[in-house]
Design an enzyme around this catalytic site. Structure first.
Site, PDB file in Angstrom:
ATOM      1  N   ASP A 469       0.845  -1.188   0.000  1.00  0.00           N
ATOM      2  CA  ASP A 469       0.000   0.000   0.000  1.00  0.00           C
ATOM      3  C   ASP A 469       0.883   1.241   0.000  1.00  0.00           C
ATOM      4  OD1 ASP A 469      -2.325   1.468   0.063  1.00  0.00           O
ATOM      5  OD2 ASP A 469      -2.866   0.966   2.123  1.00  0.00           O
ATOM      6  N   GLU A 472       2.822   4.849  -4.132  1.00  0.00           N
ATOM      7  CA  GLU A 472       2.831   5.704  -5.337  1.00  0.00           C
ATOM      8  C   GLU A 472       4.187   6.403  -5.574  1.00  0.00           C
ATOM      9  OE1 GLU A 472      -0.879   4.481  -4.134  1.00  0.00           O
ATOM     10  OE2 GLU A 472       0.389   5.788  -2.924  1.00  0.00           O
ATOM     11  N   ASP A 545      -8.920   3.679  -2.550  1.00  0.00           N
ATOM     12  CA  ASP A 545      -9.799   4.177  -1.488  1.00  0.00           C
ATOM     13  C   ASP A 545     -11.130   4.671  -2.056  1.00  0.00           C
ATOM     14  OD1 ASP A 545      -7.696   3.583   0.138  1.00  0.00           O
ATOM     15  OD2 ASP A 545      -7.032   5.648   0.395  1.00  0.00           O
TER      16      ASP A 545
END
Length: 872
Positions: A469, A472, A545
Site C-alpha cells: 500500500d 505511489e 480508497d
C-alpha cells in the site's frame, strides 16, 4: 526531449481537495507542449543518414532552427509490432530508458527498404503486409496495412519560453528545482477511422476514453488520492501508458514506454459529408473519414513507443503481453474471498472473525491485517501486546486451510532501534535528496520516514502473504502528497524520471522475496495499490480508497474493465466501499458484483462501523452468503480463466466489444461484461431496482439465465426482474462451464470435491469448454508439467472429455458428479456413459420440458480420464 541547452521534441502523431493536486494548466511541460502543437513542424529526416543495422533502421532527424541532431530507430518486432525510438544523438546527460518492464529484449524481424517517392523512405516486413512510410520534410511516419493508413505520426517545434518552468516550477509552497533543465517529450498519432479508444488506466472514468479539452488531459501520475472523484481524468494510484483503439474490422494498440509524468489528449473528428457543387439535379459530394488524434506528453525520458497492429483484440492482447509479460498464475486461495479491515484489533479479534465465518457457513480464504498489527507502524514487526504470538495465530488459520495477508508500505520509520531501518541505512538502500543525504519524508502513519523497497517479515510462516500500500509513493506533506521530483535514486536518476514505476518495483521486490522464502517452489501473492505496465507479472491490483456510495459501485465496472484490457486481469474493488458506511442494500449488491469480479475482498477504513457479513440480520446474511458461495462454486471456471490469461494473454473480465468486435452496440457498453467467453454479467448498480435492461449480444447467439435456465436469443435487450437475491448472469450458448458441486470453508477444503458441468447448447446444438487443474500453489505446473488441461465438447448428442494438452500430467481422484444440459429440445430415451476402457453404463436422468434441461446426477466420471456421455 527538452532542455535549455538540449533540444525539446514534441512529436505530434469532492471527497478530494483539488487544491492539493495540480490540474493540467498548472503543469509546465503541458503548457509548453500545447504551445508547440499549434506551430508548424520544422523537423526533417536526413535521408542520406539512413543506415540499416542488424535489428533496426536508423536515421537522423534535425531541427531546422536549432540544428540539434536526434537519432531515430525503427524496429520490426515479431508478432506484427513496430517500435520507434527517438533520443538525442549526443545528449549532455543520458536520458532515462525504462528497464525491467519488457520481459526480455524483443525478437526483431528484418525491415526491408523499398522504393518510395523522392523525399521519403518505405520500410516493410518480409511479408509486405505492414509498411512504415517515412516522409522527410516535415518528418512524418505513416503505418500502412493493406493500403490502409491507420497511424500517422508528426513532429513539431519548441519555442523557448522562460516563464514556462524550464528551470524551476512552483506549486503551492513547493519548488521543483530542475538541475538538468527541461526535458519533455511528446508524440502525436492520428488514427484513421477509429472513434473508440480505451485504456491508459488508472482513472475513475468511463471505459471508453472521452475527448479532452484544453487543460483536461488524461493524467498518468501515480498519486495517493483518498476518496477519489469519479468521472475525472486526474491521475490516481497507478499508470499503464497503453491505449487500444477499435473499429469494425481492426484493433490496434499504442504502448508508450515512459515512467515519468505523462499526459494524454484525445480529439475525435467524426466523419462528415460535404456538398461540393450542384450540377443540375445531381450534387457532387465528398466524404471525409473520421479520425482521432492522440497526443502523448511526458515530462522526461526518451520517445520509446510500440505500435501493436492487431488486427483482432486477441492479437493485440498477445502482442502487448509478448512485450510486458502475462498475468501471473495466482495461487488458488487468492481467487476466494478475502476479509479485511483497518484494523482487526488483536489476536482475539482475528480468532472471533474467523469463527464467525464458520458459524454462519460463509466460506473465506484469507484474513488481512492493516497497519495496526505492527509495533508503532514499523513494518515487518508485530505489536507485542495485541499480537504477542503471530505464529500461533497463523497456525490457527492454517488448521482451517486459510491464509494471512499483512500490509507493507515503502516508508521506513526513522528509528535507530528499528532493525529494518538500521540495515537499510547501513547498506545505502534509501532514496537520497539533492544534497546526497537520505530523502526524508513524512509517512502518513509513522511520521518521519525514509523510502525503500525491502522484504523481510519477522514472525511469518508460509501461509503469510503481503499487501503493498501507499507505494505511489505516498509522502505526507510532499507536493501532491508524493515524493519530490528531484529526489535521487540509484544510478543518479531523478525521481521525475521513474515516478510511475516506483510501485512496480515495490511489488516486484515483494513477490521475489516471497518466492525466495519458499526457495523458488511456491507462487507468491502480492496485492499492490500502485502499478505500471508489466505489474501483472507480480500479482493483483485494486482500485484504492473508494467510497460506500452507489456511484462508486457503478464506476468500479469500467475501471476494472480498463485494467483488464491493459494486461492486469487480477483486479478488484473494495466490497462495500472503503470510506463510509454502506446501506445494507448497497452492501448486498456490491457482494453480488464482487463475486463476479477477479479480486474479491471486503475492506473498510477504521472509523466505519464493523461490517462482517453476519452483522446485518439473518436475511442479509443469507444474501451475502449466497453471493460468496456462488463465487466458490465457480472457482474451477475462474481458475481456468486465469490459466488462459497466464498462457494466452486473454483477459479474465472482458468488455463486450472484445468478445463481439463487430457488433457496434457493444463498443460503448460498460454496465455489463463477459467473464471469459462463456458468462455475461450485469451487476445491479442502482438502489431499489426491480428490473434491469440487459443487452444480450450476437444475433446468432443464444443465452441462458443461470438462475432460471430461461433461454433468450441474442442481438436484443431484455428486461430482467431483479429481486435483492438476483444478479443477472447468463451463460452463452455453445459453452461448457465447470463448477464445484459442494462448497467448503475455503478453497483448501474443496480440493477433492466433485465437479459439475453446465453445458449450454448453441443454436447448432453444440458446446465446448475447458478445465485447468493443478496443485493450486506451487510452480510444479511450470517446471514439472504437473497439471491437467481437459477439453469438453458436445456435438451430435455426445459429450466428450478429452485432453487439451498432452504435456500435462497431474493425479486427481476428482469426479464429475453432475451434468446439466441447457437447451435440449427433446427428451432423450436413454443416457449412456462410455469409459476409456470400453465399458458402458446407463445413467438415470431427469428432463424438464418447460426449461428444456437435462439433469444427470450421481455420476462418477474421473475428471482426469477420457470418457463420453451419449444422449440417445
Amino acid at each position: 526531449m527538452e532542455a535549455a541547452e538540449k533540444e525539446e521534441i514534441s512529436v505530434k502523431d469532492e471527497a478530494v481537495d483539488k487544491n492539493i493536486f495540480r490540474d493540467c494548466n498548472r503543469i509546465a511541460f503541458y503548457r509548453r507542449q500545447k504551445q508547440w502543437l499549434s506551430k508548424k513542424s520544422t523537423y526533417q529526416v536526413l535521408l542520406d543518414s539512413v543506415t540499416t543495422v542488424e535489428d533496426s533502421t536508423r536515421f537522423q532527424i534535425i531541427n531546422e532552427a536549432s540544428k540539434v541532431p536526434l537519432l531515430a530507430e525503427i524496429y520490426g518486432i515479431e508478432g506484427n509490432i513496430f517500435r520507434l525510438k527517438i533520443n538525442e544523438e549526443s545528449p549532455l546527460k543520458p536520458r532515462y530508458e525504462v528497464p525491467d518492464v519488457l520481459t526480455s529484449k524483443p525478437s526483431t524481424v528484418r525491415l526491408i527498404p523499398c522504393s518510395g517517392d523522392t523525399g521519403s523512405l518505405i520500410l516493410a516486413d518480409e511479408k509486405g503486409d505492414l509498411r512504415c512510410h517515412i516522409t522527410a520534410n516535415p518528418f512524418k511516419v505513416d503505418l500502412v496495412s493493406e493500403e490502409e493508413v491507420f497511424a500517422p505520426l508528426f513532429l513539431y517545434q519548441q519555442e523557448n519560453q522562460e516563464d514556462l518552468g524550464l528551470w524551476e516550477e512552483k506549486f503551492g509552497k513547493f519548488v521543483d528545482i530542475k538541475a538538468n533543465g527541461p526535458s519533455s517529450v511528446g508524440l502525436d498519432f492520428s488514427l484513421h477511422e477509429f472513434e473508440h479508444l480505451y485504456g491508459i488506466p488508472q482513472h475513475a472514468e468511463s471505459h471508453r476514453l472521452k475527448n479532452t479539452r484544453d487543460g483536461d488531459a488524461y493524467r498518468l501520475y501515480n498519486l495517493d488520492v483518498y476518496g477519489y472523484q469519479i468521472y475525472d481524468k486526474m491521475g490516481i494510484y497507478g499508470s499503464v501508458p497503453y491505449l487500444l483503439a477499435h473499429k469494425l474490422g481492426r484493433t490496434i494498440g499504442i504502448f508508450w514506454l515512459n515512467a515519468s509524468e505523462t499526459l494524454v489528449e484525445i480529439n475525435t473528428e467524426p466523419a462528415v459529408e460535404y456538398t461540393l457543387t450542384q450540377m443540375g439535379p445531381v450534387a457532387a459530394k465528398r466524404k471525409v473519414r473520421s479520425r482521432t488524434h492522440v497526443h502523448w506528453m511526458s515530462e522526461s525520458g526518451i520517445i520509446d513507443v510500440f505500435l501493436l497492429t492487431g488486427p483482432t483484440p486477441s492479437d493485440v492482447f498477445r502482442q502487448y503481453s509478448h512485450l510486458t509479460g502475462t498475468q501471473a498464475m495466482p495461487p488458488l486461495f487468492s481467487l476466494g474471498y478475502h476479509q479485511c479491515r483497518w484494523n482487526y484489533e488483536d489476536e482475539q479479534d482475528v480468532k472471533a472473525v474467523d469463527a464467525g465465518f464458520d458459524e454462519h457457513d460463509i466460506p473465506y480464504d484469507a484474513m488481512w491485517l492493516d497497519i495496526e498489527h505492527t509495533e508503532g507502524k514499523r513494518y515487518f514487526t508485530w505489536d507485542q501486546k495485541r499480537f504477542p504470538n503471530p505464529k500461533k495465530m497463523q497456525e490457527l488459520l492454517r488448521s482451517k486451510k486459510r491464509k494471512l495477508v499483512v500490509i507493507s508500505d515503502p516508508h521506513i520509520k526513522i528509528d535507530p532501534d528499528y532493525s529494518v531501518y538500521v540495515k537499510a541505512k547501513d547498506q545505502g538502500f534509501f532514496v537520497r535528496n539533492q544534497e546526497g543525504e537520505d530523502f526524508e519524508g513524512v509517512g502518513k502513519w509513522n511520521g518521519d520516514s525514509y523510502y525503500i523497497d525491502i522484504i523481510n517479515v519477522g514472525g511469518s510462516t508460509d501461509i503469510l502473504f503481503l499487501w503493498n500500500d501507499m507505494n505511489e509513493p505516498s509522502v505526507f506533506r510532499g507536493p501532491e502528497q508524493t515524493m519530490q521530483k528531484n529526489a535521487i535514486h540509484h544510478g543518479n536518476w531523478e525521481h521525475r524520471e521513474l515516478h510511475n514505476i516506483y510501485g512496480f518495483y515495490h511489488q516486484m521486490a515483494t513477490a521475489e522475496g516471497l518466492i525466495q522464502r519458499s526457495e523458488g517452489k511456491e507462487r507468491p501473492f502480492v496485492l499492490t495499490r500502485s502499478f505500471f505496465a508489466g505489474s501483472q507479472k507480480y500479482g493483483a491490483v485494486w482500485t484504492g480508497d473508494n467510497t460506500a456510495e452507489w456511484s462508486y459501485l457503478k464506476i468500479s465496472i469500467p475501471m476494472l474493465l480498463t485494467l483488464s484490457i491493459t494486461g492486469i486481469s487480477f483486479c478488484g474493488a473494495d466490497i462495500g466501499g472503503f470510506i463510509g458506511n454502506p446501506e445494507t442494500e448497497l452492501l448486498v449488491r456490491w457482494y453480488q458484483a464482487g463475486a463476479y469480479q477477479p479480486f474479491f475482498r471486503g475492506h473498510a477504513t477504521m472509523n466505519t462501523k464493523r461490517r462482517e457479513p453476519w452483522l446485518f440480520g439473518e436475511e442479509y446474511t443469507r444474501l451475502i452468503r449466497e453471493a460468496i458461495r456462488e463465487r466458490y462454486g465457480l472457482l474451477p471456471y475462474w481458475y481456468s480463466l486465469f490459466y488462459h490469461a497466464h498462457v494466452a494473454s486473454q483477459p479474465v473480465m472482458r468488455p463486450l466489444w472484445v468478445e463481439f468486435p463487430n457488433e457496434l452496440k457493444t463498443f460503448d457498453m460498460e454496465d455489463e461484461y463477459m467473464l471469459g467467453s462463456a458468462l455475461l454479467v450485469h451487476p445491479v448498480t442502482e438502489p431499489k431496482a426491480t428490473i434491469v435492461d440487459v443487452f444480450l449480444p450476437g444475433s446468432n447467439e443464444v443465452w441462458y439465465d443461470c438462475k432460471t435456465f430461461a433461454c433468450w436469443e441474442g442481438g436484443c435487450t431484455v428486461k430482467i426482474p431483479v429481486a435483492l437475491d438476483t444478479i443477472p448472469v447468463f451463460q452463452r450458448g455453445g459453452s461448457v462451464v465447470p463448477i464445484k458441486t459442494t462448497v467448503g470453508k475455503s478453497t483448501g477444503w474443496m480440493t477433492e470435491s466433485s465437479y459439475g458441468l453446465r453445458v449450454a447448447l448453441s443454436t447448432k446444438g453444440s458446446s465446448v469448454g475447458e478445465l485447468y487443474l493443478d496443485d493450486g500453489h506451487s510452480f510444479q505446473y511450470l517446471h514439472q508439467q504437473q497439471f491437467l488441461h481437459r477439453k469438453f465438447s458436445f456435438c451430435s448428442s455426445v459429450l466428450i472429455n478429452s485432453s487439451a494438452d498432452q504435456r500435462g500430467h497431474y493425479p486427481s481422484k476428482c469426479v464429475v458428479e453432475q451434468i446439466l444440459v441447457l437447451g435440449l429440445r427433446k427428451e432423450p430415451s436413454s443416457v449412456i456413459t462410455h469409459s476409456s476402457d470400453g465399458k458402458e453404463q446407463p445413467v438415470a436422468f431427469m428432463y424438464c420440458a418447460k426449461t428444456s434441461t437435462l439433469s444427470l446426477k450421481k455420476l462418477s466420471l474421473n475428471i482426469a480420464t477420457d470418457w463420453e456421455v451419449h444422449i440417445i
